[in-house]
Design a protein around this motif. Sequence first.
Motif, PDB file in Angstrom:
ATOM      1  N   SER A 287       0.816  -1.209   0.040  1.00  0.00           N
ATOM      2  CA  SER A 287       0.095   0.160  -0.301  1.00  0.00           C
ATOM      3  C   SER A 287       0.752   1.140   0.017  1.00  0.00           C
ATOM      4  N   SER A 288       2.061   1.037   0.626  1.00  0.00           N
ATOM      5  CA  SER A 288       2.800   2.314   0.821  1.00  0.00           C
ATOM      6  C   SER A 288       3.366   2.684  -0.562  1.00  0.00           C
ATOM      7  N   LEU A 289       3.884   1.532  -1.321  1.00  0.00           N
ATOM      8  CA  LEU A 289       4.497   1.656  -2.553  1.00  0.00           C
ATOM      9  C   LEU A 289       3.454   2.258  -3.459  1.00  0.00           C
ATOM     10  N   ILE A 290       2.079   1.751  -3.515  1.00  0.00           N
ATOM     11  CA  ILE A 290       1.203   2.238  -4.323  1.00  0.00           C
ATOM     12  C   ILE A 290       0.915   3.824  -4.074  1.00  0.00           C
ATOM     13  N   ILE A 291       0.714   4.086  -2.874  1.00  0.00           N
ATOM     14  CA  ILE A 291       0.473   5.426  -2.358  1.00  0.00           C
ATOM     15  C   ILE A 291       1.528   6.534  -2.989  1.00  0.00           C
ATOM     16  N   PHE A 292       2.883   6.087  -2.658  1.00  0.00           N
ATOM     17  CA  PHE A 292       4.123   6.833  -2.945  1.00  0.00           C
ATOM     18  C   PHE A 292       4.025   7.051  -4.389  1.00  0.00           C
ATOM     19  N   ARG A 293       3.943   6.063  -5.176  1.00  0.00           N
ATOM     20  CA  ARG A 293       3.785   6.312  -6.773  1.00  0.00           C
ATOM     21  C   ARG A 293       2.958   6.950  -7.288  1.00  0.00           C
ATOM     22  N   ILE A 294       1.711   7.045  -6.789  1.00  0.00           N
ATOM     23  CA  ILE A 294       0.777   7.957  -7.244  1.00  0.00           C
ATOM     24  C   ILE A 294       0.966   9.339  -6.850  1.00  0.00           C
ATOM     25  N   TRP A 295       1.174   9.609  -5.644  1.00  0.00           N
ATOM     26  CA  TRP A 295       1.611  10.975  -4.964  1.00  0.00           C
ATOM     27  C   TRP A 295       2.872  11.412  -5.694  1.00  0.00           C
ATOM     28  N   ASN A 296       3.910  10.779  -6.281  1.00  0.00           N
ATOM     29  CA  ASN A 296       5.048  11.172  -6.836  1.00  0.00           C
ATOM     30  C   ASN A 296       4.862  11.534  -8.009  1.00  0.00           C
TER      31      ASN A 296
END
Length: 314
Positions: A181-190
Amino acid sequence: MSFSDLRANVVALFTTSVLYGINAVTFFVCIKVLLGSRGRASSWRLIHYTMITTALVMFAVATLDIGVIFDRCIKIFIDEMPQRMTTFSGISNWWSIVEFSNTVVQTFIGDAILICRCLVIWNRRWKIVLGPAATCCIGTGCGIAAAAVGSTNFHPNNQEEIQPFIIPFLALTLVTNVATSSLIIFRIWNVGRRSTPYLVPQEAGGALPRAIRVTLEAGLLYTTAVLVLLITYSTGHHSQIIIGRALIQIIGIVFNSIISSRARQKGSLTVAPTTMLPLDAMVINQEVVVSHDPPDKQGRRIAERAKKNRVVLW
């Protein structure tokens, strides 16, 4: 089985029944989204059968689990009390094995879908998901080992034999969920952060923040349930029966909610072919407005950079 266990089973039946109703509603909404788009039925070749099969399997596991709970409660409260207190003790009863197996299957499917979504969002960079994939496989192996040990040792109160497998299973499931979940959120946010300066005003603050919110809500719900189950099982609290049964329904609800959120996406979303991306994956293409006519070298570099800033949403 103590009186506290009896009360926990009754509460588990009630709680699971409520969550099963929510799961059923979200399941039918999910199937509607997968079968059609904008109120029209999709062509047979455009339907993503893998996602439909996954939704059906998860709903079938949830249905089997609540059926086992119902059958167990009937047998507990129909049998005589002395027999009930002796026969229904321990972890080696057939319904306990079935219930735990349901948990292993449901968590594996949920984690596998989450890892696949992470892989798609990161443009199929396999190295990104190697860690979560490893923890998912190891955790599932611990769960299978616990079920195997519990099914072969038919004697009461064999918690000591299976506890070394169940605790790593729950802990690794928790790690997999948090990491993915952290990887998904970081990718979208970045991607959103880098693309915001080049977006036209209509696209700013659109689908990307909604995708982050949906992922965060689903991840918190799943993670909280697994964390509470891990704590209650480690401490031997009777509420582990309630949380363990609720977890199966929660995983189904989370999966259905993520799929259903696709129908609410608007704005710059376009549907990619299903042969390339799962679930008619939605691609956000960031448009660029360049003031130079014709564009100079800097304008062309900005345009090329913006074309790379795209994220695929499941």
